[in-house]
Design a protein around this motif. Structure first.
Motif, PDB file in Angstrom:
ATOM      1  N   ASP A  32     -10.184   5.994  -4.411  1.00 50.84           N
ATOM      2  CA  ASP A  32      -8.892   6.159  -3.752  1.00 50.84           C
ATOM      3  C   ASP A  32      -7.844   5.665  -4.737  1.00 50.84           C
ATOM      4  O   ASP A  32      -7.782   4.487  -5.072  1.00 50.84           O
ATOM      5  N   HIS A  92       3.779  10.683  -4.014  1.00 49.19           N
ATOM      6  CA  HIS A  92       4.854  10.007  -3.291  1.00 49.19           C
ATOM      7  C   HIS A  92       4.747   8.495  -3.402  1.00 49.19           C
ATOM      8  O   HIS A  92       5.563   7.785  -2.844  1.00 49.19           O
ATOM      9  N   LYS A  93       3.769   7.994  -4.102  1.00 44.36           N
ATOM     10  CA  LYS A  93       3.731   6.559  -4.354  1.00 44.36           C
ATOM     11  C   LYS A  93       3.916   6.345  -5.845  1.00 44.36           C
ATOM     12  O   LYS A  93       4.991   6.021  -6.310  1.00 44.36           O
ATOM     13  N   ASN A 112      -1.346   9.746  -5.092  1.00 41.05           N
ATOM     14  CA  ASN A 112      -0.231   9.979  -4.187  1.00 41.05           C
ATOM     15  C   ASN A 112       1.034  10.136  -5.022  1.00 41.05           C
ATOM     16  O   ASN A 112       1.596   9.151  -5.493  1.00 41.05           O
ATOM     17  N   ALA A 118      -4.555   5.659  -4.468  1.00 45.02           N
ATOM     18  CA  ALA A 118      -3.227   5.402  -3.901  1.00 45.02           C
ATOM     19  C   ALA A 118      -2.500   4.298  -4.676  1.00 45.02           C
ATOM     20  O   ALA A 118      -1.281   4.249  -4.704  1.00 45.02           O
ATOM     21  N   GLU A 129      -8.216  13.037  -0.399  1.00 43.41           N
ATOM     22  CA  GLU A 129      -9.530  12.451  -0.134  1.00 43.41           C
ATOM     23  C   GLU A 129     -10.488  13.526   0.371  1.00 43.41           C
ATOM     24  O   GLU A 129     -11.636  13.620  -0.058  1.00 43.41           O
ATOM     25  N   ALA A 162      -1.335  15.610   0.683  1.00 40.88           N
ATOM     26  CA  ALA A 162      -1.029  14.179   0.791  1.00 40.88           C
ATOM     27  C   ALA A 162      -2.287  13.443   0.361  1.00 40.88           C
ATOM     28  O   ALA A 162      -3.288  14.074   0.002  1.00 40.88           O
ATOM     29  N   GLY A 163      -2.210  12.113   0.395  1.00 42.27           N
ATOM     30  CA  GLY A 163      -3.349  11.322  -0.037  1.00 42.27           C
ATOM     31  C   GLY A 163      -4.598  11.619   0.767  1.00 42.27           C
ATOM     32  O   GLY A 163      -5.681  11.875   0.213  1.00 42.27           O
ATOM     33  N   ALA A 164      -4.480  11.617   2.072  1.00 38.55           N
ATOM     34  CA  ALA A 164      -5.649  11.843   2.928  1.00 38.55           C
ATOM     35  C   ALA A 164      -6.242  13.222   2.680  1.00 38.55           C
ATOM     36  O   ALA A 164      -7.458  13.411   2.709  1.00 38.55           O
ATOM     37  N   SER A 186       0.817  -1.206   0.000  1.00 37.27           N
ATOM     38  CA  SER A 186       0.000   0.000   0.000  1.00 37.27           C
ATOM     39  C   SER A 186       0.860   1.268   0.000  1.00 37.27           C
ATOM     40  O   SER A 186       0.338   2.350  -0.180  1.00 37.27           O
ATOM     41  N   HIS A 198      -8.530   1.788   3.343  1.00 41.83           N
ATOM     42  CA  HIS A 198      -7.505   2.380   4.177  1.00 41.83           C
ATOM     43  C   HIS A 198      -8.172   3.259   5.228  1.00 41.83           C
ATOM     44  O   HIS A 198      -9.217   3.856   4.962  1.00 41.83           O
ATOM     45  N   TYR A 233      10.168   5.216   5.307  1.00 39.06           N
ATOM     46  CA  TYR A 233       8.811   5.730   5.487  1.00 39.06           C
ATOM     47  C   TYR A 233       8.489   5.769   6.973  1.00 39.06           C
ATOM     48  O   TYR A 233       9.352   5.508   7.814  1.00 39.06           O
ATOM     49  N   HIS A 235      -7.729  10.850  -5.830  1.00 33.00           N
ATOM     50  CA  HIS A 235      -6.440  11.452  -5.476  1.00 33.00           C
ATOM     51  C   HIS A 235      -5.323  10.555  -5.986  1.00 33.00           C
ATOM     52  O   HIS A 235      -5.482   9.350  -6.135  1.00 33.00           O
ATOM     53  N   THR A 237      -7.705   6.106   6.265  1.00 29.21           N
ATOM     54  CA  THR A 237      -7.953   7.508   5.930  1.00 29.21           C
ATOM     55  C   THR A 237      -9.322   7.691   5.280  1.00 29.21           C
ATOM     56  O   THR A 237      -9.906   8.769   5.399  1.00 29.21           O
ATOM     57  N   CYS A 265      -2.224  11.090   7.540  1.00 28.44           N
ATOM     58  CA  CYS A 265      -1.429   9.859   7.494  1.00 28.44           C
ATOM     59  C   CYS A 265       0.002  10.301   7.159  1.00 28.44           C
ATOM     60  O   CYS A 265       0.769  10.644   8.038  1.00 28.44           O
ATOM     61  N   THR A 266       0.362  10.366   5.879  1.00 26.15           N
ATOM     62  CA  THR A 266       1.641  10.955   5.499  1.00 26.15           C
ATOM     63  C   THR A 266       1.679  12.382   6.054  1.00 26.15           C
ATOM     64  O   THR A 266       0.724  13.134   5.871  1.00 26.15           O
TER      65      THR A 266
HETATM   66  C1  LIG Z   1      -4.943   3.006  -0.023  1.00 25.36           C
HETATM   67  C2  LIG Z   1      -4.485   4.287   0.600  1.00 25.36           C
HETATM   68  N1  LIG Z   1      -5.296   5.337   0.651  1.00 25.36           N
HETATM   69  C3  LIG Z   1      -4.917   6.504   1.203  1.00 25.36           C
HETATM   70  C4  LIG Z   1      -3.680   6.663   1.743  1.00 25.36           C
HETATM   71  C5  LIG Z   1      -3.342   7.968   2.408  1.00 25.36           C
HETATM   72  O1  LIG Z   1      -2.339   8.680   1.718  1.00 25.36           O
HETATM   73  P1  LIG Z   1      -1.390   9.659   2.500  1.00 25.36           P
HETATM   74  O2  LIG Z   1      -0.582   8.861   3.425  1.00 25.36           O
HETATM   75  O3  LIG Z   1      -0.588  10.304   1.430  1.00 25.36           O
HETATM   76  O4  LIG Z   1      -2.228  10.661   3.210  1.00 25.36           O
HETATM   77  C6  LIG Z   1      -2.801   5.591   1.712  1.00 25.36           C
HETATM   78  C7  LIG Z   1      -1.444   5.745   2.262  1.00 25.36           C
HETATM   79  O5  LIG Z   1      -0.911   5.112   3.078  1.00 25.36           O
HETATM   80  C8  LIG Z   1      -3.194   4.378   1.131  1.00 25.36           C
HETATM   81  O6  LIG Z   1      -2.362   3.336   1.071  1.00 25.36           O
END
Ligand SMILES: Cc1ncc(COP(=O)(O)O)c(C=O)c1O
Ligand SMILES: Cc1ncc(COP(=O)(O)O)c(C=O)c1O
Lengths: 505, 448, 505, 448
Positions: free
Chosen positions: C253, C279-280, C277, C255, C150, C145-147, C85, C180, D98, C275, C182, D326-327
């Motif tokens: 999501d 960074h992924k 990421n 990610a 969202e 960031a990802g969250a 993930s 996840h 990480y 969204h 988040t 999270c991040t």
């Molecule tokens: C499936 C999924 N959704 C959302 C996120 C949240 O992203 P972020 O950590 O950039 O906020 C993650 C990250 O760990 C994720 O793996």
């Protein structure tokens, strides 16, 4: 703290790592280059025959490989590295940044001089600092390291002798027994014979023995000051005068200038030539063995013979002199292609400007203070080789290990398990089982106290007969003691592809 | 002062332990007359920001290679170095360590040196290589000294098309060591007759490949002629990238190959630090200068690496050492090793092909400029042109137009009238169509 | 392989390191700043009272401190890091270099827009790539960031519902159990209630259960695709259509976009917001926990509500829209000061340009291939949670450990001793003792083979009853298992100076 | 492709092991209609050199802060960051790891987070701090949400002199969360009456310190008024360097302190990534958003660090979490921690003094420019001036003269006519006498 054996051979954060040659695949590549357009070649039939044999690896593999290798190294940044004679001091990152400014790193040594005024300015500014700090009237910038600087100095001496018509007769160079190996090696490379001078009980040149050796065939003396025992040669001025009286020159090995910068000008000591290891005194990083830089300051007597190239200043205008035709002096020749270690010059100047006149003096004082603190703190548990204060490094010998069965090397290896890089061992040669500790000025009292505590503990252990702590050491390292004898007897100096399986006969 | 950890308190306490009243007590051995108290004519310490500004201002006065159409070579070359190289060599564990005297905690350095040695041997087509010299020119001079030791003779024959700096370094070293040097005249045609210069006193012949003007030619006959007289062939390679396209010296019978390794992994740096490559035949290993890294095992039977054959070196052998070298080009080797690892077989040979093609394209367009002659029919990434005006003036005029167009041969051979109209021009993978067009336009103007 | 105890506590290259607060000395300092000139202050009587309490350290001490800390970390650069993930792929250094160009790193978000045309160009170019790759008509760049992305997506949905006058009634968001953390947290933060959808036997959304939950109060669904089991939601199009039919929106999501980039455009799947990421999927480094960046692509339905600021292009002219007054659309508000994670944008664009259209497709293919290779190679020794090919990550559960006394956590810790960073454990929640392995596309077959061999060996060990290998693990690390319970029960969240010695009572 | 290790051979072999005919077999679950085969309207892969050139060309179009007299602030500040900071944060072990989920191999990250938390607590005068938020603005909004949880109320009162972006973020978040916000009008005099706005429904008061215009003033009365009503005081600090010179919010009774940490260790980056600081009182710890690192011991009794109190977080608590974060800003925390460790007590307080002095000098000279009024009598390193021409035009005209003179208040408060002639001007330790002289000269010209 575990005897645990792992399946992979890796151990937590410590990874086993093969050679790149063992991991490569033909089709992999770590760069993306466009395909050539297919213009007709003009190689004149000289095309390479067959492949090169290089392994193919992607960028991630290459990065991981070298990161893993790095993790098997000890470094100043990670711990105390009191390697005597090598001045392992902190390497500021500002200097790295400055050296990478495109105006310094991305200029070519042969692009028109009119396009590099800043490069000449930098060289001339660094030269000014070096001359002012040493009190010498000239400096040859091009030598690439200390040993190369020595060669430069001896060549200048020889050129001066030639100018006097005495090169043929003055062929002997006096070199103290305690000298670094590069001193005699250099003298020999420059066509001189080497005559060793013994040391006194107190670790200095034996003045009487030295004077006895003076004569018409003496080209000069190579004297290290402070010397490799970490001591200031008290009679240095007498030695200089005597060698001069006898028509010789005084080459000073300035590798230890770190100890006196800002407090003593070698020019006041009668020095004719002295190299300065920018990678020691002025902190250009040691880089796993180099590169360094070894500018040589010269007296009036030797200055005219300084090698090409050099930068002159007339009325503030800087000029790069690259050939004899353009030179007003008598350069003895050229030591290297181009103009010397520019990248190191930038770093050294950045270091000097950061410290300034006041800071450089403090550098010497703190280096000497740190060494004396170690000496004073350990002289009762180990055996200090000489009385009295030392300069930037403290010399011990192996008398305190007598009868313990532990040797200097074992002691050093046990230090590795304790998290230290050992001091320099078995050098200088004038004491038995030498241990030469140079803390440098960039170590804190806390670090020294911890180190002193550990050394005392090790000495106690050795005396208490705990031989295992030493003989088996190091035990906590990526590799343990290596078989150097076999390595030298049957040298394997490169990787070769594994032989294909033999057909049954 | 930011780099000095000791505080005034620390200093007091430490002096107390030592039993000294003041720091001056520790400098008692300095003759009184030599103790300095007055200040130096130098500025006091400065912060990062101030130093950064002062040095950046100096750097900004220089024209960097990346900022203009750039065709300067003659022993140092502008190439693109991948960013991971500079990142990796700055890792603390590489940057702030020293010669791997303690192999148990230096396997990182030792292993890359072993890889470096292997790479150099492969590139040059030789058996073994050392762990680096200062640069190509000093490596070349060390090669001559080694040939003297191997042959127990002391006369070197130098091709006239050897880089004049390399020649000067050999001459300087030889002069003081009492060795003889026979240096031929430069031959712009690349047709010099070397074999006829070799005799029974000759220890070695030194030729450059590609030569100073860019010529590439077969060295096998020279090798044969040298060997016939018991002499060694030393081949100097100022542009190691050429080994991705050209026959190797090893393949043509060279005994010692020296090279400038700057092109791989290292910046131009206005001339240094660079990295000297040094390779030879297995049988001469014990006469080599410099450090060697060898494979062995530790007490647990694990493979590891150590510095070896140290009895050749100054710290053991002192005046009988094969060289006085101590500090070498460690970190530059590392940059070389990493860059070459990234390139690999495919990348390295393609890089060479791109360099050659870049030079072919440039030669093609420059040839077409009225009054310009191409002097070198066969070349790798560097060639020589003859211009109808003095080369030095042409180069200066080009620079004023923002084109760095090469090196006038006269800069390096100042006495030689025969070369005053020659420009040595290098082209690499970094040059674009626009760069070439800018060169042609500027040159056309300058010559019109 | 040694139980050796050291005096210093250091162990070879592994150094114990105190807190900076424990090493500082008042008089030490790691910077040189000029003394103020003493101009009269204008602080209005608000001067700080008392010291700050920061420790003083010289630069060498600070550098060594952080170098030593770094040496206690695992990292992609040093080893295989299959943290499901999280997409721990190679981080090219080119991207770091590009992000540090002064034209990107040294520009201020509020300097006149006329002085930063290159910054707008970069944002708009990155936006173009993201829209083209996802097949979506708009993208909101500012989420951090990802969250945060969202949140942006859900806010856009809510704004759209508001525009339709249904925000008050559509308050339920459907979120699969496997989501996840988040996802539900974000929905709640945005004022929605969360309704969990169960998974089917084969790891996807239970379509029937999902459809049963649809209704007038549903604002939308948050669906991860490929989902957190590493599976493509086969019914995704049906789900999208159903949610649309019922008046809701589809938040995806993204990610795991890494698995499908270049092969599938989320726009073709009926997504309204997703969204990404950076960074992924696009390799901006994870940096020990961040920073990231979470741009959100939007459908036509949601695009008008995209938050401030954004860059528009009219006839090639780029304009930065920062406030409602200047906006032609209906931005739902602002998520952050300034314009988003510019430093990450540069890195991501550098990565994208390096791969290009062809390379990005290959990224997805190799990521999926690597994961399936691990799945296929380990499905007989471990228990794969689901049948059939996976996407970019392979999910296992703890059934193969049943009766061994070894738990997922123990298994993970044993991997650490073997030189690996464990996979993600206990997530997703839909299988028991989950082990989610994401190799990424930047790992070689050799690395995977070694890993597979090790996992098989560990599984054999567990089954053979070698509990010690797991229970005691890790043994070869700077620290062994830590007491998390006490940490949470009596939290010590900062250093405090040691209490002065108590007077005897 | 340089980042992809798999070769065509590898791929074939691996498909074989999997039992797939082609890679397409692995994408079977993708609905057919969604499988893409046509190329994208995007360029193919490129080498480093090409990417470097393209991005460098873009970057070169921007005016970097270091290249001109620079006085722009309003929430992000130009400071000198020592070179060791950027070197250290790029160490592989920091850059490419990480979130420290596996503490045994993440002690490096965990220990610096613990140090970071301690530093932030010390700077703000609070008990505890978390391991970072995205930036100051989001931290501020999280502070409001936390206050709602603590007080079980949901009305926030915002000072009119809170950074308009911070205010917008709070308003946006609150709007969707269903919370109430009372935002006061901007008050250029810095005299707004906040206590009178607080009532029994108020969960928190949010004030900025120094405020948006640069005013610094005592917050104790606001704290007292808030506490009297059972509300919390949230103080937002956009320039954390001010804490080296000013009374801390903790000292004045703040309950939550949020800050933008960019000034320490981090570049301007056109707005991100930055690092949000978040500190509070011990008693509210379990209501904090974001990650927390705590001290503990390992099974051998050695001190170590772990992430703790995770039951507040989304990955455990899901929809009941204290935040969805999270991040976070890990690497920016590290830069902050290293820079502040280098500064230490002496350096940090001196840096603050230099910043204040730089601003005092600048204010003194700008005040003297005809027509210019200083609006903020007391300030730290940022103040507001009133100009006789529209501020936005003045700033644009200054930029044309190569001076980046600040932020027109109208850019951030576009509707508010009262601020259209105000410029917010920041000065830091990087500004020189020449910078100030250039500003005064340019401003004088622009206004004449
Ligand atoms: C499936 C999924 N959704 C959302 C996120 C949240 O992203 P972020 O950590 O950039 O906020 C993650 C990250 O760990 C994720 O793996
Ligand atoms: C005393 C002394 N002289 C000379 C040298 C040689 O310097 P370099 O290694 O730079 O050639 C050294 C270095 O080790 C030295 O310690």
């Amino acid at each position: 703290m575990s005897e645990k054996v792992t399946f992979t051979g890796h151990r937590g954060l410590d990874h086993e790592e093969q050679l790149i040659f063992e991991r490569g695949r033909d089709a992999a590549c770590g760069v993306d280059l466009p395909a050539p357009d297919g213009v007709a070649t003009r190689l004149g039939g000289m095309e390479r025959r067959g492949g090169v044999g290089l392994p193919g690896l992607s960028e991630p593999e290459v990065v991981r490989h070298f990161v893993r290798l790095s993790q098997k190294n000890y470094a100043i940044d990670a711990g105390f590295y009191p390697l005597g004679s090598c001045t392992m001091k902190h390497n500021p990152r500002l200097n790295e940044k400055m050296a990478r400014l495109p105006g310094f790193s991305d200029v070519h040594p042969l692009q028109p001089t009119s396009t590099v005024p800043g490069a000449l300015e930098l060289m001339s500014e660094l030269a000014r600092w070096l001359m002012e700090l040493t009190g010498m009237p000239a400096v040859a910038m091009s030598p690439k390291a200390g040993a190369h600087g020595e060669l430069c100095g001896l060549m200048a001496i020889r050129a001066a002798l030639e100018a006097r018509g005495e090169a043929g007769t003055r062929t002997r160079v006096l070199v103290p027994e305690s000298a670094h190996g590069t001193n005699p090696a250099t003298a020999a490379a420059c066509g001189f014979t080497v005559d060793a001078i013994p040391a006194t009980e107190d670790g200095r040149v034996d003045l009487a023995a030295f004077e006895a050796k003076l004569g018409d065939d003496v080209a000069g003396i190579m004297l290290t000051n402070p010397n490799t025992c970490g001591l200031f040669e008290r009679d240095i001025r007498k030695i200089a005068d005597a060698v001069h009286e006898h028509g010789g020159y005084f080459y000073c090995d300035g590798a230890n200038f770190n100890a006196i910068v800002g407090r003593v000008k070698p020019g006041d000591l009668g020095v004719d030539a002295m190299h300065i290891n920018l990678h020691k005194t002025f902190s250009t990083p040691h880089g796993g063995g180099g590169p360094g830089a070894g500018p040589v300051v010269l007296s009036d007597a030797l200055a005219p013979f300084a090698p090409l190239p050099y930068v002159t200043s007339t009325g503030g205008e800087l000029k790069l002199v690259e050939d004899e035709q353009s030179s007003d002096a008598d350069p003895f020749g050229r030591m290297v292609a181009f103009h010397g270690q520019m990248g190191m010059f930038v770093r050294a100047l950045s270091y000097m400007m950061s410290h300034g006149s006041d800071g450089l003096r403090q550098v010497a004082e703190d280096a000497v203070l740190n060494a004396n603190y170690v000496l004073a703190s350990l002289k009762d548990v180990m055996t200090a080789s000489f009385e009295g204060p030392c300069m930037h490094e403290a010399l011990f010998d192996d008398r305190f290990l007598k009868g313990t069965g532990v040797e200097t090397l074992d002691f050093a290896k046990a230090m590795i398990d304790e998290g230290y890089h050992p001091m320099t061992v078995y050098f200088p040669l004038v004491v038995h089982g030498a241990m030469l500790i140079e803390p440098t000025e960039t170590e804190s009292k806390e670090t020294l106290d911890e180190f002193i505590g550990c050394m005392a503990d090790l000495a106690r252990s050795a005396k208490a007969g705990d031989k295992a702590r030493f003989e088996n050491a190091p035990e906590l390292t990526p590799r343990r003691r290596l078989d150097e004898t076999t390595a030298a007897r049957k040298p394997v100096l490169r990787w070769t592809p594994p032989a294909p399986a033999q057909a049954a006969e | 002062m930011r780099y000095l950890p000791l505080t005034p308190d620390d200093r007091q306490q430490m002096l107390g332990v030592i039993g000294a009243k003041s720091i001056d007590d520790l400098f008692v051995d300095v003759p009184e007359a030599a103790r300095i108290d007055q200040a130096f004519d130098l500025p006091p310490h400065q912060g990062e920001l101030e130093v950064d500004r002062a040095l950046s201002a100096m750097a900004a006065k220089n024209t960097s290679a990346g900022s203009v159409p750039f065709f300067v070579g003659a022993g140092a070359y502008k190439h693109h170095v991948p960013s991971s190289v500079d990142h990796l060599i700055q890792r603390s564990e590489f940057l702030t360590s020293y010669t791997p005297y303690q192999p148990e905690i230096s396997q990182g350095t030792l292993q890359y040196l072993f890889e470096f040695q292997t790479q150099v041997a492969l590139l040059t087509g030789m058996d073994v290589a050392n762990a680096s010299m200062y640069d190509g020119s000093t490596a070349c001079s060390e090669g001559v000294q080694m040939a003297h030791r191997v042959t127990r003779r002391n006369k070197a024959v130098l091709s006239g098309n050897l880089h004049p700096h390399y020649r000067a370094v050999i001459e300087t070293t030889s002069k003081f060591a009492g060795d003889a040097v026979v240096a031929l005249e430069a031959d712009v045609t690349g047709q010099e007759d070397i074999p006829s210069q070799i005799d029974g006193d000759t220890s070695c012949v030194v030729v450059q490949y590609p030569d100073f003007f860019g010529h590439v030619g077969d060295l096998s006959d020279i090798a044969a002629a040298a060997h016939a007289q018991g002499a060694l062939l030393i081949v100097a390679i100022p542009e190691i990238v050429s080994m991705g396209a050209l026959r190797t010296p090893g393949d043509m019978g060279a005994d010692i190959v020296v090279a400038e390794g700057q092109s791989i992994g290292n910046a131009l740096n206005y001339g240094g630090p660079y990295v000297g490559l040094f390779a030879t035949r297995q049988k001469y290993v014990r006469q080599m200068p410099g450090r060697l890294c060898g494979e062995t095992e530790d007490v647990d039977g694990k493979r590891g690496y150590v510095l070896t054959l140290s009895t050749r070196e100054q710290h053991i052998r002192r005046e009988k050492a094969t060289s006085n070298i101590c500090t070498n080009s460690g970190l530059c080797c590392l940059a070389f090793t990493i860059h070459l690892a990234l390139l690999g077989e495919k990348g390295f040979t393609r890089l060479a092909a791109l360099n050659h093609e870049s030079a072919c394209k440039l030669a093609g367009t420059l040839e077409a400029v009225p009054g310009v002659d191409l002097v070198t029919p066969a070349f790798f990434n560097e060639f020589t042109i003859r211009t109808p005006k003095p080369a030095a003036d042409v180069i200066e005029a080009l620079a004023e137009k923002g084109v760095l167009g090469g090196v006038p041969a006269s800069r390096l051979m100042p006495g030689d009238d025969a070369v005053s109209d020659l420009i040595i021009v290098a082209a690499t993978e970094v040059n674009t169509d626009q760069d070439r067009a800018a060169y042609v336009a500027a040159l056309t103007e300058v010559l019109s």
